[in-house]
Write a protein that holds these residues in place. Sequence first.
Motif, PDB file in Angstrom:
ATOM      1  N   MET A 268      -9.835   5.626  30.907  1.00  0.00           N
ATOM      2  CA  MET A 268      -8.382   5.496  30.798  1.00  0.00           C
ATOM      3  C   MET A 268      -7.970   4.074  31.168  1.00  0.00           C
ATOM      4  O   MET A 268      -8.324   3.585  32.240  1.00  0.00           O
ATOM      5  N   THR A 269      -7.283   3.387  30.288  1.00  0.00           N
ATOM      6  CA  THR A 269      -6.810   2.044  30.560  1.00  0.00           C
ATOM      7  C   THR A 269      -5.297   1.997  30.460  1.00  0.00           C
ATOM      8  O   THR A 269      -4.679   2.781  29.739  1.00  0.00           O
ATOM      9  N   GLY A 270      -4.714   1.040  31.184  1.00  0.00           N
ATOM     10  CA  GLY A 270      -3.273   0.882  31.170  1.00  0.00           C
ATOM     11  C   GLY A 270      -2.599   1.720  32.234  1.00  0.00           C
ATOM     12  O   GLY A 270      -3.176   2.661  32.779  1.00  0.00           O
ATOM     13  N   ALA A 271      -1.341   1.358  32.548  1.00  0.00           N
ATOM     14  CA  ALA A 271      -0.604   2.083  33.586  1.00  0.00           C
ATOM     15  C   ALA A 271       0.884   1.800  33.470  1.00  0.00           C
ATOM     16  O   ALA A 271       1.305   0.734  33.008  1.00  0.00           O
ATOM     17  N   ALA A 272       1.650   2.780  33.880  1.00  0.00           N
ATOM     18  CA  ALA A 272       3.068   2.567  34.162  1.00  0.00           C
ATOM     19  C   ALA A 272       3.164   2.300  35.648  1.00  0.00           C
ATOM     20  O   ALA A 272       2.629   3.060  36.461  1.00  0.00           O
ATOM     21  N   VAL A 273       3.810   1.200  36.017  1.00  0.00           N
ATOM     22  CA  VAL A 273       3.832   0.760  37.405  1.00  0.00           C
ATOM     23  C   VAL A 273       5.266   0.752  37.923  1.00  0.00           C
ATOM     24  O   VAL A 273       6.159   0.167  37.299  1.00  0.00           O
ATOM     25  N   ALA A 274       5.475   1.412  39.065  1.00  0.00           N
ATOM     26  CA  ALA A 274       6.759   1.359  39.771  1.00  0.00           C
ATOM     27  C   ALA A 274       6.579   0.466  40.991  1.00  0.00           C
ATOM     28  O   ALA A 274       5.614   0.620  41.743  1.00  0.00           O
ATOM     29  N   VAL A 275       7.499  -0.475  41.180  1.00  0.00           N
ATOM     30  CA  VAL A 275       7.395  -1.421  42.288  1.00  0.00           C
ATOM     31  C   VAL A 275       8.617  -1.293  43.182  1.00  0.00           C
ATOM     32  O   VAL A 275       9.753  -1.255  42.701  1.00  0.00           O
ATOM     33  N   GLY A 276       8.388  -1.227  44.493  1.00  0.00           N
ATOM     34  CA  GLY A 276       9.483  -1.162  45.457  1.00  0.00           C
ATOM     35  C   GLY A 276       8.950  -0.820  46.828  1.00  0.00           C
ATOM     36  O   GLY A 276       7.761  -0.542  46.999  1.00  0.00           O
ATOM     37  N   VAL A 277       9.826  -0.830  47.819  1.00  0.00           N
ATOM     38  CA  VAL A 277       9.407  -0.466  49.175  1.00  0.00           C
ATOM     39  C   VAL A 277       9.221   1.043  49.282  1.00  0.00           C
ATOM     40  O   VAL A 277       8.269   1.534  49.890  1.00  0.00           O
ATOM     41  N   PHE A 278      10.150   1.818  48.735  1.00  0.00           N
ATOM     42  CA  PHE A 278      10.060   3.279  48.682  1.00  0.00           C
ATOM     43  C   PHE A 278       9.986   3.935  50.055  1.00  0.00           C
ATOM     44  O   PHE A 278       9.362   4.984  50.216  1.00  0.00           O
ATOM     45  N   ASP A 279      10.596   3.320  51.069  1.00  0.00           N
ATOM     46  CA  ASP A 279      10.663   3.998  52.359  1.00  0.00           C
ATOM     47  C   ASP A 279      11.659   5.144  52.233  1.00  0.00           C
ATOM     48  O   ASP A 279      12.773   4.964  51.761  1.00  0.00           O
ATOM     49  N   GLY A 280      11.259   6.316  52.647  1.00  0.00           N
ATOM     50  CA  GLY A 280      12.123   7.487  52.536  1.00  0.00           C
ATOM     51  C   GLY A 280      11.761   8.369  51.360  1.00  0.00           C
ATOM     52  O   GLY A 280      11.872   9.579  51.432  1.00  0.00           O
ATOM     53  N   LEU A 281      11.332   7.757  50.242  1.00  0.00           N
ATOM     54  CA  LEU A 281      11.106   8.535  49.023  1.00  0.00           C
ATOM     55  C   LEU A 281      12.305   9.446  48.772  1.00  0.00           C
ATOM     56  O   LEU A 281      12.157  10.642  48.531  1.00  0.00           O
ATOM     57  N   HIS A 282      13.494   8.856  48.826  1.00  0.00           N
ATOM     58  CA  HIS A 282      14.723   9.627  48.651  1.00  0.00           C
ATOM     59  C   HIS A 282      14.989   9.865  47.163  1.00  0.00           C
ATOM     60  O   HIS A 282      14.186   9.494  46.293  1.00  0.00           O
ATOM     61  N   LEU A 283      16.125  10.482  46.867  1.00  0.00           N
ATOM     62  CA  LEU A 283      16.408  10.873  45.490  1.00  0.00           C
ATOM     63  C   LEU A 283      16.540   9.670  44.556  1.00  0.00           C
ATOM     64  O   LEU A 283      16.210   9.760  43.368  1.00  0.00           O
ATOM     65  N   GLY A 284      17.027   8.544  45.076  1.00  0.00           N
ATOM     66  CA  GLY A 284      17.068   7.342  44.264  1.00  0.00           C
ATOM     67  C   GLY A 284      15.672   6.866  43.901  1.00  0.00           C
ATOM     68  O   GLY A 284      15.402   6.475  42.758  1.00  0.00           O
ATOM     69  N   HIS A 285      14.767   6.894  44.875  1.00  0.00           N
ATOM     70  CA  HIS A 285      13.373   6.547  44.603  1.00  0.00           C
ATOM     71  C   HIS A 285      12.752   7.529  43.617  1.00  0.00           C
ATOM     72  O   HIS A 285      11.954   7.132  42.750  1.00  0.00           O
ATOM     73  N   ARG A 286      13.104   8.800  43.772  1.00  0.00           N
ATOM     74  CA  ARG A 286      12.536   9.812  42.870  1.00  0.00           C
ATOM     75  C   ARG A 286      12.917   9.542  41.421  1.00  0.00           C
ATOM     76  O   ARG A 286      12.122   9.813  40.507  1.00  0.00           O
ATOM     77  N   GLN A 287      14.114   9.025  41.177  1.00  0.00           N
ATOM     78  CA  GLN A 287      14.495   8.687  39.810  1.00  0.00           C
ATOM     79  C   GLN A 287      13.552   7.640  39.224  1.00  0.00           C
ATOM     80  O   GLN A 287      13.124   7.736  38.068  1.00  0.00           O
ATOM     81  N   ILE A 288      13.227   6.635  40.031  1.00  0.00           N
ATOM     82  CA  ILE A 288      12.314   5.584  39.585  1.00  0.00           C
ATOM     83  C   ILE A 288      10.922   6.158  39.358  1.00  0.00           C
ATOM     84  O   ILE A 288      10.273   5.902  38.328  1.00  0.00           O
ATOM     85  N   LEU A 289      10.453   6.963  40.287  1.00  0.00           N
ATOM     86  CA  LEU A 289       9.110   7.536  40.184  1.00  0.00           C
ATOM     87  C   LEU A 289       9.002   8.496  39.005  1.00  0.00           C
ATOM     88  O   LEU A 289       7.996   8.500  38.288  1.00  0.00           O
TER      89      LEU A 289
END
Length: 311
Positions: free
Chosen positions: A1-22
């Motif tokens: 498997m090659t390639g990736a979708a990458v999310a970048v950020g601090v992501f402390d909390g993994l709150h609902l805003g972070h969940r949208q990105i993830l």
Amino acid sequence: MTGAAVAVGVFDGLHLGHRQILDRALARASARGTRCVVVSFDPHPDLVLSGSFEAVAPLTPHPERRRRLADLGVEIYEVIPFTRELAALRPEEFVDRYLVQPFAMHHLVVGENFALGRGRTGNVERLSQLGRSRGFEVDPVPLLVRDGVPVSSTRIRALLSEGRVEEVVGQLGRRYGLSGRVVTGDGIGRQLGCPTANLRLHDEKFLPADGIYAVWARIDGEPRALPGAMSIGTRPTFGENARALEVHLIDWEGELLGREVDVEFVAWMREQKTFETPEALAEAIAADIGQTRTRLERVRSASTEAASPGS
């Protein structure tokens, strides 16, 4: 498997805003049949770049963050040491060295206000330009707003600092919790007729305000949630200054020393108080347990009704 979708950020909390990105990154990876990668930083960039930023304990320590991300389906969690040298990199240097070369990135998913690199010049527009020459797309995710307030780790810390653990659920999408090992205490709770488990956290973690809380507790990862009353504070009645974490499991008997206990905060019950005598404290504890039992029974009943067919 090659390639990736990458999310970048601090992501402390993994709150609902972070969940949208993830969730967006996971969807991009699934559509291409590739991996989902999360890239984060330690320490917090603001701590390195701003002398006025006060270091605070994380909402989600990295070991917990790694577990939660894996449960969501994230295959790689990469933590990059954040330094002034890293911050001084030109955006193309950072992208090439940390995202394109190691992961063959085809999508970069970030918050709409995200920026990286020297002078924060690597904003969404600049990253999109880089993507056109390097074969990846930038997917900016709008800020999530709940009840007119942006979902943020700062907001969650403010609520926790006031003991408002019920309101945190609307930001996190789950109850706030902590995990620790039961260690030997001084036996005061047992002397007062209310044996408590003294918790030692595995990792530094932001704590709610001092006080008494209704909680759900799980022992050694067991699925069954036990009702509990938790105290966070300094035991002022006994003149102690060290902050302690103690939980009493209601209507439960057994040995807890050395076992792992996970706690979820359900509701604030009362603030920490100083009592004139141990006997007065014992009476207050008995009242706390009764009120906590009633509160948790109502919560459990409401959850059962909500889960019932046709409800």
